[in-house]
Write a protein that holds these residues in place. Structure first.
Motif, PDB file in Angstrom:
ATOM      1  N   UNK A  83       0.839  -1.202   0.000  1.00  0.00           N
ATOM      2  CA  UNK A  83       0.000   0.000   0.000  1.00  0.00           C
ATOM      3  C   UNK A  83       0.871   1.246   0.000  1.00  0.00           C
ATOM      4  N   UNK A  84       0.319   2.309  -0.567  1.00  0.00           N
ATOM      5  CA  UNK A  84       1.017   3.595  -0.580  1.00  0.00           C
ATOM      6  C   UNK A  84       0.763   4.288   0.748  1.00  0.00           C
ATOM      7  N   UNK A  85       1.808   4.876   1.311  1.00  0.00           N
ATOM      8  CA  UNK A  85       1.669   5.504   2.619  1.00  0.00           C
ATOM      9  C   UNK A  85       1.179   6.948   2.487  1.00  0.00           C
ATOM     10  N   UNK A  86       2.058   7.855   2.053  1.00  0.00           N
ATOM     11  CA  UNK A  86       1.633   9.245   1.835  1.00  0.00           C
ATOM     12  C   UNK A  86       1.154   9.910   3.117  1.00  0.00           C
ATOM     13  N   UNK A  87       0.267  10.898   2.962  1.00  0.00           N
ATOM     14  CA  UNK A  87      -0.271  11.644   4.099  1.00  0.00           C
ATOM     15  C   UNK A  87      -1.558  10.976   4.585  1.00  0.00           C
ATOM     16  N   UNK A  88      -1.533  10.527   5.834  1.00  0.00           N
ATOM     17  CA  UNK A  88      -2.629   9.727   6.369  1.00  0.00           C
ATOM     18  C   UNK A  88      -3.977  10.422   6.395  1.00  0.00           C
ATOM     19  N   UNK A  89      -4.008  11.679   6.838  1.00  0.00           N
ATOM     20  CA  UNK A  89      -5.288  12.384   6.947  1.00  0.00           C
ATOM     21  C   UNK A  89      -5.921  12.539   5.566  1.00  0.00           C
ATOM     22  N   UNK A  90      -5.091  12.797   4.566  1.00  0.00           N
ATOM     23  CA  UNK A  90      -5.593  12.898   3.190  1.00  0.00           C
ATOM     24  C   UNK A  90      -6.254  11.593   2.762  1.00  0.00           C
ATOM     25  N   UNK A  91      -5.652  10.464   3.160  1.00  0.00           N
ATOM     26  CA  UNK A  91      -6.215   9.147   2.846  1.00  0.00           C
ATOM     27  C   UNK A  91      -7.599   8.982   3.462  1.00  0.00           C
ATOM     28  N   UNK A  92      -7.759   9.433   4.696  1.00  0.00           N
ATOM     29  CA  UNK A  92      -9.048   9.325   5.389  1.00  0.00           C
ATOM     30  C   UNK A  92     -10.108  10.192   4.705  1.00  0.00           C
ATOM     31  N   UNK A  93      -9.743  11.414   4.376  1.00  0.00           N
ATOM     32  CA  UNK A  93     -10.689  12.320   3.712  1.00  0.00           C
ATOM     33  C   UNK A  93     -11.113  11.763   2.358  1.00  0.00           C
ATOM     34  N   UNK A  94     -10.173  11.151   1.636  1.00  0.00           N
ATOM     35  CA  UNK A  94     -10.493  10.538   0.345  1.00  0.00           C
ATOM     36  C   UNK A  94     -11.453   9.368   0.530  1.00  0.00           C
ATOM     37  N   UNK A  95     -11.224   8.554   1.563  1.00  0.00           N
ATOM     38  CA  UNK A  95     -12.103   7.403   1.822  1.00  0.00           C
ATOM     39  C   UNK A  95     -13.521   7.858   2.146  1.00  0.00           C
ATOM     40  N   UNK A  96     -13.642   8.947   2.896  1.00  0.00           N
ATOM     41  CA  UNK A  96     -14.971   9.471   3.235  1.00  0.00           C
ATOM     42  C   UNK A  96     -15.657  10.018   1.989  1.00  0.00           C
ATOM     43  N   UNK A  97     -14.898  10.730   1.172  1.00  0.00           N
ATOM     44  CA  UNK A  97     -15.483  11.401   0.009  1.00  0.00           C
ATOM     45  C   UNK A  97     -15.780  10.460  -1.149  1.00  0.00           C
ATOM     46  N   UNK A  98     -14.867   9.501  -1.399  1.00  0.00           N
ATOM     47  CA  UNK A  98     -14.977   8.710  -2.630  1.00  0.00           C
ATOM     48  C   UNK A  98     -15.168   7.211  -2.411  1.00  0.00           C
ATOM     49  N   UNK A  99     -15.004   6.717  -1.187  1.00  0.00           N
ATOM     50  CA  UNK A  99     -15.083   5.277  -0.953  1.00  0.00           C
ATOM     51  C   UNK A  99     -16.133   4.897   0.083  1.00  0.00           C
ATOM     52  N   UNK A 100     -17.150   5.755   0.230  1.00  0.00           N
ATOM     53  CA  UNK A 100     -18.267   5.481   1.151  1.00  0.00           C
ATOM     54  C   UNK A 100     -17.791   5.202   2.571  1.00  0.00           C
ATOM     55  N   UNK A 101     -16.725   5.879   2.991  1.00  0.00           N
ATOM     56  CA  UNK A 101     -16.177   5.740   4.344  1.00  0.00           C
ATOM     57  C   UNK A 101     -15.701   4.320   4.644  1.00  0.00           C
ATOM     58  N   UNK A 102     -15.264   3.614   3.610  1.00  0.00           N
ATOM     59  CA  UNK A 102     -14.714   2.267   3.788  1.00  0.00           C
ATOM     60  C   UNK A 102     -13.192   2.350   3.720  1.00  0.00           C
ATOM     61  N   UNK A 103     -12.554   1.971   4.809  1.00  0.00           N
ATOM     62  CA  UNK A 103     -11.087   1.996   4.912  1.00  0.00           C
ATOM     63  C   UNK A 103     -10.598   0.559   5.062  1.00  0.00           C
ATOM     64  N   UNK A 104      -9.554   0.211   4.336  1.00  0.00           N
ATOM     65  CA  UNK A 104      -9.082  -1.174   4.335  1.00  0.00           C
ATOM     66  C   UNK A 104      -8.664  -1.635   5.736  1.00  0.00           C
ATOM     67  N   UNK A 105      -8.828  -2.925   5.987  1.00  0.00           N
ATOM     68  CA  UNK A 105      -8.517  -3.498   7.303  1.00  0.00           C
ATOM     69  C   UNK A 105      -7.030  -3.363   7.642  1.00  0.00           C
ATOM     70  N   UNK A 106      -6.181  -3.444   6.625  1.00  0.00           N
ATOM     71  CA  UNK A 106      -4.734  -3.400   6.899  1.00  0.00           C
ATOM     72  C   UNK A 106      -4.311  -2.091   7.558  1.00  0.00           C
ATOM     73  N   UNK A 107      -5.076  -1.019   7.326  1.00  0.00           N
ATOM     74  CA  UNK A 107      -4.708   0.280   7.904  1.00  0.00           C
ATOM     75  C   UNK A 107      -4.933   0.322   9.420  1.00  0.00           C
ATOM     76  N   UNK A 108      -5.584  -0.704   9.973  1.00  0.00           N
ATOM     77  CA  UNK A 108      -5.765  -0.757  11.424  1.00  0.00           C
ATOM     78  C   UNK A 108      -4.446  -1.049  12.139  1.00  0.00           C
ATOM     79  N   UNK A 109      -3.464  -1.552  11.397  1.00  0.00           N
ATOM     80  CA  UNK A 109      -2.172  -1.837  12.024  1.00  0.00           C
ATOM     81  C   UNK A 109      -0.980  -1.370  11.183  1.00  0.00           C
TER      82      UNK A 109
END
Length: 591
Positions: A83-109
Motif C-alpha cells: 500500500x502507498x503511505x503518503x499523508x494519512x489524513x488525506x487518505x481518510x478524507x479521500x475514503x470518506x469522500x470517494x469510498x463510502x467511508x470504507x477503509x481497508x482493514x490493513x490500515x488498522x495496524x
C-alpha cells in the motif's frame, strides 16, 4: 457455530433490543477503548526503539538510523503490506469522500507499524497522523462489521480519530474538535455524544496505561500580560507566513524525492539526506518534542548539546541563528522523510516549527532589549498554536490542544488571537489546508456544498447507457431505417470498423426523407451525421459533465475513451440517480 452466524444472531438481537442511536454511542465507547490502546501501543513502540538505539547516539553511526527506518518502512509498504503511505489524513478524507467511508482493514495496524519504525529510527515526522489513520480504520471497520450505513460509518471514523488524538496527547477536547474540524464536515448535535464518549475513553486509557508519560505536556509558569497584546498580534502574522513556508517547502521536498522511481534507492537517498542534516542539526531527529521541552524549561542553550559541530556554541546570537536554520530545514527534513517512503505526519513538525518561531520571536526581542521582556515559554507555546492553525487550517484544534497540554487556560486569549491571525494570514496565500488542497484540486473532495458532494458520489461508468444501436458511415439510409424499427431510442451513434465515433444521427435528422424509397437507396449515413456538441470521458468528474450539459443544452452526450465509443450518458438518468442518492442520504441522516 462460526463467527458469521454468531454475528448475524447478535445483529438481529441488537435490532430488537437496542435503538440505533444508543448502539452508535456504545460503539463510540468501544472505538475509544481500542483507539486509546492503539495510541499507547504506538508511543510505546517508538519509545522502545529509541531507548534501544540510545547507546549509539554519541557516535557518527546515528546518522544512518533514518536510512534503516525508512528502508524497512519502504520494504514493508511496497512488498508486504502493498500500500502507498503518503499523508494519512488525506487518505481518510479521500475514503470518506470517494469510498463510502470504507477503509481497508490493513490500515488498522499498518500505519502503526510503519510510523513506529520511521519515527523510532529518527524520521523527522510525527505520530499523530498515523494514529489518526489507525483509529479511523478501526472505526470504519467496526462500522462495516455492524452493518452501519455511510453516515454512521463516517461518524465511527470521526470517533476513531478523536480517540487517537485524545489518547496520544491526553487532550479529550482537542480530540473532539480535531475530528469535527478536520475529519467530519457535517456534524449534527446527536453526533457529538459518540465523539465525546470516544474521546474521553481514549484519554482515560492513555492515563491508565501511561500515567503522566504523554507525548507532550508542560505546566505554565509565566502569566499572560495584557501589555503583550501587540507582540502576539505580530507573532500571529509571522506564524501565518511560516506555515505557508512549511507547507510549500515540505511539498517541494516530497516532489523532489518522487523523481526517484525505485523505492529502495529512494529510501536510501532520502534517508542519507536526512542523516546529513541531522549530523549538523540534531533537533531535526524525530518529532522534536524534546527540543521544545528544553526551550520551555529555559534550557535553549542545551538544544544543540548533542550536535557534532555546534555543541560548544554559547553565544546567544549564534544560537538564534542556528535555531533559525533549524526552522528553515525542518520542512525539508519532513518532506525527505515522507517522500523517501517513510510514514508519519505533519502534525508534530508543524508544532515544532511553531515552537521555534515563538522562541525566536521572543528571544530576538529580549536580546535587542526593546524595553519589554517577553516570556519565552509563553511565546513558544502560542507559536506552536499559530503555525499548527495555519498549516492544518484548524484554528480551534490548535487553541484547545495547547490549552490542554498546558493544563490550563491562562493563555487562552493569546492562543485565540494568534490562531485567528495565523489562519487568516495563511488563508490569504493558501485557500485550502495541507491535507485537503490536492484532493479539492483533483475534485476528490468537496466541502460545504451538498450539490457537489452528491454529484461526486456518482460515477460515469455506472450511468453509461449501452443500448443504442450503432451504424457505420458508408451504410445506406435504408439500413438506418431498419435500425429505427428495432430500436426504442432516437439516437444512433455512427462508428467506423474500429469503433471510433464519427458522428451521431437523430430521428430529427432523417424524419423528412426516411420514408422516401429513392433516398433510402441513394443517401449514405455519412452525409446525414453531425458531430456531437461535446463528448464525455469516463474519467470526467460529474461536475465537469454537468457543465458540458449546461454549456451545450444537450440531453445526451457520447462517452469516449482513447477514441473508442463506449455509450452515451443522458441528463435524465443523471437526474434520476441524483434524486435517488438525495433521498437515501436524507434517510441516513434521519436514522
Amino acid at each position: 457455530m462460526n463467527f458469521k452466524k454468531l454475528l448475524g444472531k447478535f445483529l438481529i438481537w441488537r435490532i430488537r433490543h437496542i435503538r440505533t442511536k444508543n448502539f452508535v454511542i456504545i460503539l463510540g465507547g468501544l472505538i475509544g477503548v481500542i483507539g486509546g490502546i492503539a495510541a499507547v501501543t504506538l508511543k510505546s513502540l517508538v519509545h522502545f526503539i529509541q531507548i534501544s538505539l540510545s547507546g549509539l547516539s554519541d557516535s557518527f553511526i546515528y546518522i544512518f538510523f533514518p536510512v534503516v527506518g525508512i528502508l524497512i518502512t519502504a520494504l514493508l509498504a511496497n512488498y508486504v503490506l502493498k500500500e502507498r503511505l503518503g499523508h494519512g489524513i488525506t487518505t481518510i478524507l479521500y475514503a470518506i469522500s470517494k469510498k463510502s467511508s470504507i477503509i481497508s482493514r490493513t490500515k488498522m495496524y499498518s500505519r502503526m507499524l510503519t510510523s513506529g519504525l520511521t519515527v523510532g529510527f529518527g524520521g523527522s515526522v510525527g505520530l499523530e497522523a498515523p494514529i489518526v489513520v489507525t483509529g479511523s480504520a478501526i472505526g470504519s471497520n467496526i462500522g462495516r462489521l455492524m452493518h452501519l450505513n455511510y453516515k454512521q460509518r463516517t461518524l465511527m471514523i470521526g470517533c476513531g480519530a478523536a480517540a487517537a488524538i485524545s489518547g496520544i496527547f491526553n487532550s479529550p477536547v482537542a480530540g473532539v474538535i480535531f475530528s469535527i474540524e478536520v475529519i467530519l464536515t457535517d456534524v449534527t448535535i446527536a453526533a457529538f455524544i459518540p465523539l465525546l464518549i470516544a474521546s474521553v475513553i481514549g484519554s482515560l486509557i492513555s492515563m491508565l496505561l501511561l500515567g503522566d508519560d504523554v507525548l507532550f505536556s508542560f505546566d505554565l509558569t509565566d502569566p499572560f500580560l495584557a501589555g503583550d497584546f501587540i507582540f502576539y498580534l505580530i507573532l500571529g502574522v509571522f506564524c501565518g507566513l511560516i506555515s505557508y513556508y512549511f507547507s510549500n517547502t515540505t511539498q517541494f521536498a516530497e516532489k523532489l524525492m518522487s523523481n526517484i522511481k525505485q523505492p529502495i534507492i529512494k529510501a536510501i537517498v532520502g534517508g542519507l539526506g536526512l542523516g546529513v542534516l541531522m549530523l549538523f542539526f540534531n533537533p531535526l531527529y524525530g518529532e522534536g518534542y524534546d527540543t521544545i521541552k528544553l526551550i520551555l524549561n529555559g534550557q535553549a542553550s542545551e538544544v544543540l548539546s548533542n550536535s557534532q559541530f555546534f555543541a560548544d556554541v554559547s553565544n546567544e546570537w549564534i544560537l538564534v541563528g542556528l535555531a533559525f536554520l533549524v526552522l528553515l530545514l525542518k520542512p525539508i527534513a519532513t518532506g525527505l522523510t515522507i517522500g523517501a517512503g517513510g510514514n508519519g505526519g505533519i502534525f508534530a513538525p508543524s508544532l515544532f516549527i511553531g515552537g521555534i518561531t515563538g522562541f525566536l520571536f521572543a528571544q530576538v526581542n529580549n536580546l535587542l532589549d526593546f524595553g519589554r521582556t517577553l516570556s519565552v515559554s509563553n511565546f513558544t507555546l502560542v507559536g506552536m498554536c499559530g503555525v499548527m492553525s495555519g498549516v492544518l487550517h484548524a484554528p480551534l484544534t490548535a487553541i484547545f490542544l495547547i490549552a490542554e497540554i498546558t493544563s490550563g487556560y491562562t493563555l487562552f486569549l493569546p492562543l485565540m488571537l494568534v490562531s485567528a491571525v495565523a489562519f487568516s494570514t495563511n488563508s490569504y496565500f493558501q485557500k485550502h489546508s495541507f491535507y485537503t488542497a490536492k484532493l479539492i484540486e483533483s475534485g476528490d473532495l468537496i466541502q460545504h456544498d451538498k450539490d457537489k458532494q452528491l454529484l461526486s458520489l456518482m460515477n460515469i461508468s455506472k450511468l453509461l447507457e449501452k443500448d443504442l444501436m450503432t451504424i457505420q458511415p458508408q451504410q445506406k439510409l435504408e439500413e438506418l431505417v431498419a435500425l429505427v424499427k428495432k430500436s426504442n431510442r432516437n439516437i444512433f451513434p455512427v462508428v467506423d470498423e474500429e469503433n471510433v465515433l464519427k458522428g451521431i444521427i437523430t430521428l430529427d435528422d432523417i424524419r423528412e426523407i426516411m420514408f422516401d424509397p429513392e433516398s433510402q437507396k441513394s443517401v449514405i449515413v455519412e452525409t446525414l451525421m453531425h458531430r456531437p456538441p461535446e463528448t464525455v470521458s469516463p474519467d470526467d468528474h460529474m461536475q465537469e459533465v454537468m457543465s458540458k450539459f449546461e454549456k451545450t443544452g444537450a440531453w445526451n452526450l457520447p462517452v469516449i475513451k482513447d477514441g473508442q465509443y463506449l455509450g452515451i450518458v443522458s441528463k435524465s438518468r443523471i437526474f434520476n440517480t441524483y434524486r435517488t442518492k438525495l433521498k437515501r442520504q436524507q434517510k441516513e441522516m434521519g436514522s
